[in-house]
Design an enzyme around this catalytic site. Structure first.
Site, mmCIF file in Angstrom:
data_model
loop_
_atom_site.group_PDB
_atom_site.id
_atom_site.type_symbol
_atom_site.label_atom_id
_atom_site.label_comp_id
_atom_site.label_asym_id
_atom_site.label_seq_id
_atom_site.Cartn_x
_atom_site.Cartn_y
_atom_site.Cartn_z
ATOM 1 N N ASP A 110 -3.248 4.179 3.674
ATOM 2 C CA ASP A 110 -4.554 4.779 3.363
ATOM 3 C C ASP A 110 -4.864 5.943 4.311
ATOM 4 O O ASP A 110 -5.333 7.005 3.892
ATOM 5 C CB ASP A 110 -5.678 3.717 3.395
ATOM 6 C CG ASP A 110 -5.578 2.772 4.588
ATOM 7 O OD1 ASP A 110 -4.540 2.789 5.285
ATOM 8 O OD2 ASP A 110 -6.538 2.010 4.826
ATOM 9 N N ASP A 170 2.955 12.269 -5.638
ATOM 10 C CA ASP A 170 2.071 13.001 -6.563
ATOM 11 C C ASP A 170 1.003 13.745 -5.756
ATOM 12 O O ASP A 170 0.675 14.893 -6.036
ATOM 13 C CB ASP A 170 1.365 12.035 -7.538
ATOM 14 C CG ASP A 170 2.104 11.894 -8.871
ATOM 15 O OD1 ASP A 170 3.344 11.981 -8.857
ATOM 16 O OD2 ASP A 170 1.438 11.704 -9.908
ATOM 17 N N TYR A 208 8.742 -2.506 -7.976
ATOM 18 C CA TYR A 208 9.477 -1.907 -9.089
ATOM 19 C C TYR A 208 10.608 -2.773 -9.625
ATOM 20 O O TYR A 208 11.296 -2.368 -10.555
ATOM 21 C CB TYR A 208 10.036 -0.541 -8.665
ATOM 22 C CG TYR A 208 9.021 0.557 -8.788
ATOM 23 C CD1 TYR A 208 7.902 0.567 -7.970
ATOM 24 C CD2 TYR A 208 9.163 1.574 -9.712
ATOM 25 C CE1 TYR A 208 6.954 1.556 -8.074
ATOM 26 C CE2 TYR A 208 8.219 2.573 -9.824
ATOM 27 C CZ TYR A 208 7.119 2.558 -9.007
ATOM 28 O OH TYR A 208 6.182 3.545 -9.119
ATOM 29 N N LYS A 254 1.574 -0.756 4.999
ATOM 30 C CA LYS A 254 0.250 -1.405 5.139
ATOM 31 C C LYS A 254 0.493 -2.790 5.737
ATOM 32 O O LYS A 254 0.178 -3.828 5.133
ATOM 33 C CB LYS A 254 -0.403 -1.461 3.738
ATOM 34 C CG LYS A 254 -1.842 -1.890 3.738
ATOM 35 C CD LYS A 254 -2.813 -0.821 4.208
ATOM 36 C CE LYS A 254 -4.231 -1.349 4.189
ATOM 37 N NZ LYS A 254 -5.173 -0.508 4.933
ATOM 38 N N ASP A 297 5.769 6.694 -4.563
ATOM 39 C CA ASP A 297 5.431 7.272 -5.873
ATOM 40 C C ASP A 297 4.047 7.918 -5.819
ATOM 41 O O ASP A 297 3.845 9.057 -6.242
ATOM 42 C CB ASP A 297 5.470 6.159 -6.924
ATOM 43 C CG ASP A 297 5.336 6.717 -8.330
ATOM 44 O OD1 ASP A 297 5.776 7.866 -8.552
ATOM 45 O OD2 ASP A 297 4.791 6.015 -9.197
HETATM 46 P P1 ATP Z 1 4.095 9.121 -14.697
HETATM 47 O O1 ATP Z 1 3.268 7.977 -14.260
HETATM 48 O O2 ATP Z 1 4.835 8.902 -15.972
HETATM 49 O O3 ATP Z 1 4.964 9.686 -13.593
HETATM 50 P P2 ATP Z 1 2.025 10.929 -14.091
HETATM 51 O O4 ATP Z 1 0.932 9.997 -13.774
HETATM 52 O O5 ATP Z 1 2.732 11.615 -12.945
HETATM 53 O O6 ATP Z 1 3.106 10.270 -15.057
HETATM 54 P P3 ATP Z 1 2.030 13.164 -15.767
HETATM 55 O O7 ATP Z 1 1.848 13.056 -17.212
HETATM 56 O O8 ATP Z 1 3.377 13.374 -15.290
HETATM 57 O O9 ATP Z 1 1.367 11.969 -15.064
HETATM 58 O O10 ATP Z 1 1.198 14.383 -15.184
HETATM 59 C C1 ATP Z 1 -0.218 14.380 -15.058
HETATM 60 C C2 ATP Z 1 -0.761 15.676 -15.624
HETATM 61 O O11 ATP Z 1 -0.254 16.800 -14.902
HETATM 62 C C3 ATP Z 1 -0.307 15.893 -17.058
HETATM 63 O O12 ATP Z 1 -1.194 15.272 -17.932
HETATM 64 C C4 ATP Z 1 -0.283 17.398 -17.200
HETATM 65 O O13 ATP Z 1 -1.511 17.899 -17.611
HETATM 66 C C5 ATP Z 1 0.032 17.870 -15.773
HETATM 67 N N1 ATP Z 1 1.459 18.221 -15.650
HETATM 68 C C6 ATP Z 1 2.460 17.434 -15.235
HETATM 69 N N2 ATP Z 1 3.614 18.087 -15.271
HETATM 70 C C7 ATP Z 1 3.366 19.325 -15.709
HETATM 71 C C8 ATP Z 1 4.184 20.495 -15.975
HETATM 72 N N3 ATP Z 1 5.508 20.498 -15.768
HETATM 73 N N4 ATP Z 1 3.573 21.593 -16.420
HETATM 74 C C9 ATP Z 1 2.239 21.619 -16.615
HETATM 75 N N5 ATP Z 1 1.433 20.570 -16.401
HETATM 76 C C10 ATP Z 1 1.984 19.429 -15.945
#
Ligand code: ATP
Length: 337
Positions: free
Chosen positions: A203, A231, A123, A170, A227
């Protein structure tokens, strides 16, 4: 009185900000907690309007505030959040994931927290091109690794009764960088004999997060792995729309959803505001601990109970299986407050 700077962001950011501000107003009215919220611009809109994704005025206002809340920003995220993390030395990124009734988590008893190193790794943006190749520097320092490892062990000490730190890396492939991270974590572990310590390849960790998410307590890792795993952890307990995060330094902290600007649902009024409201909950916990202020701790508890109280009643936004709009869901939270 606490001065809260609030970046309204891009995509679903403005919807989330409107929701969070009305919830903070309710906290102010119900608990008498004095809050002064200053709305600020940063991100894609700021770049278009002022030629800077992180305008100087925004930065100065953040520095003058007691804490910052940041809604997601779009394509310019790296020029906003990555810069803020480094400038304000917000070295620890804290991302909890917990099962709550009504949330369809993979297991009922998940209660983990990811402690992600927040200032280095891939980053730092140190990338360049040579001939037909592109190169990125992955920087992992002993000092930053030690700081985040200590933070993870201190977190484990303050938490529930599992008291385990899992160091994720890793090092069998990235022998120098992750080798260093793993060694430093193991070294710090020696000072915390009351806490179990284990190491796991990233992994295997991604798999175990699905297979046995309830076995984790505190997970400490480098920036990029943190990160990605956070998710995944958010989905394991029910969805990104519920996932808050804190970026913490020694004297300042910034709170934001785990997710990004979600442009696919921007402007539709259907985003789940919980991620940002639960970020405010983390902010009150941090302010409460810093200022020894019981009212802040009370506010944090009330926010958590209200968000999950609404979900438990089956009232949900679309991302978590319901039909409520952002506004309707927010009003339900406010009525529980
Ligand atoms: P980034 O890489 O910018 O962190 P990301 O890969 O985490 O983004 P996002 O756009 O944040 O991707 O989220 C992925 C999907 O999850 C979105 O396209 C959306 O459909 C769903 N999502 C994320 N946050 C919300 C929310 N607060 N409410 C409803 N749906 C959400």
């Amino acid at each position: 009185m606490y001065r809260i700077s609030l970046i309204t962001g891009d995509g679903i950011g403005p919807d989330l900000s409107e929701s969070a501000i009305s919830v903070l107003d309710a906290i102010h009215d119900n608990l008498g907690l004095q809050l002064k919220i200053e709305k600020l611009m940063a991100g894609d809109l700021a770049l278009k309007k002022f030629g800077q994704a992180l305008p100087d005025d925004t930065l100065q206002s953040i520095k003058k505030s007691d804490a910052c809340m940041k809604a997601p920003v779009g394509e310019s995220a790296a020029d906003v959040i990555v810069v803020l993390r480094r400038m304000l030395d917000l070295y620890a990124n804290i991302r909890p994931a917990k099962s709550y009734p009504g949330m369809n988590a993979l297991k009922d008893n998940i209660d983990l927290v990811i402690v992600r190193e927040n200032t280095e790794d891939l980053y730092t943006g140190k990338e360049f091109e040579i001939a037909n190749a592109a190169v990125a520097f992955r920087i992992i320092s002993e000092s930053a690794s030690r700081k985040i490892a200590k933070y993870a062990f201190d977190t484990a000490r303050q938490r529930n009764d599992k008291k385990r730190v899992t160091c994720i890396h890793k090092s069998n492939v990235m022998r120098k960088t992750d080798g260093l991270f793993s060694r430093v974590c193991a070294d710090v572990a020696k000072q915390y004999s009351d806490i179990e310590f284990e190491q796991m390849y990233v992994d295997a960790c991604a798999m175990n997060l699905i297979r046995r998410p309830d076995s984790f307590d505190v997970m400490v890792t480098t920036n990029l792995f943190g990160d990605i795993l956070s998710d995944e952890a958010a989905e394991v307990v029910g969805g990104l729309g519920m996932a808050p995060a804190a970026n913490i330094g020694d004297s300042f902290a910034l709170f934001e959803p785990v997710h990004g600007a979600a442009f696919d649902i921007a402007g539709k009024g259907i985003a789940n505001p919980s991620s940002f409201i639960l970020s405010a909950k983390m902010m009150f916990e941090w302010l409460g601990a810093k200022h020894n202020d019981k009212k802040c701790i009370e506010a944090a508890g009330k926010l958590e109970s209200a968000v999950y109280g609404v979900v438990k009643k089956g009232i949900k936004t679309r991302d978590i299986g319901g039909t409520k709009t952002t506004k309707e869901f927010t009003n339900e939270i406010i009525s529980l407050l």
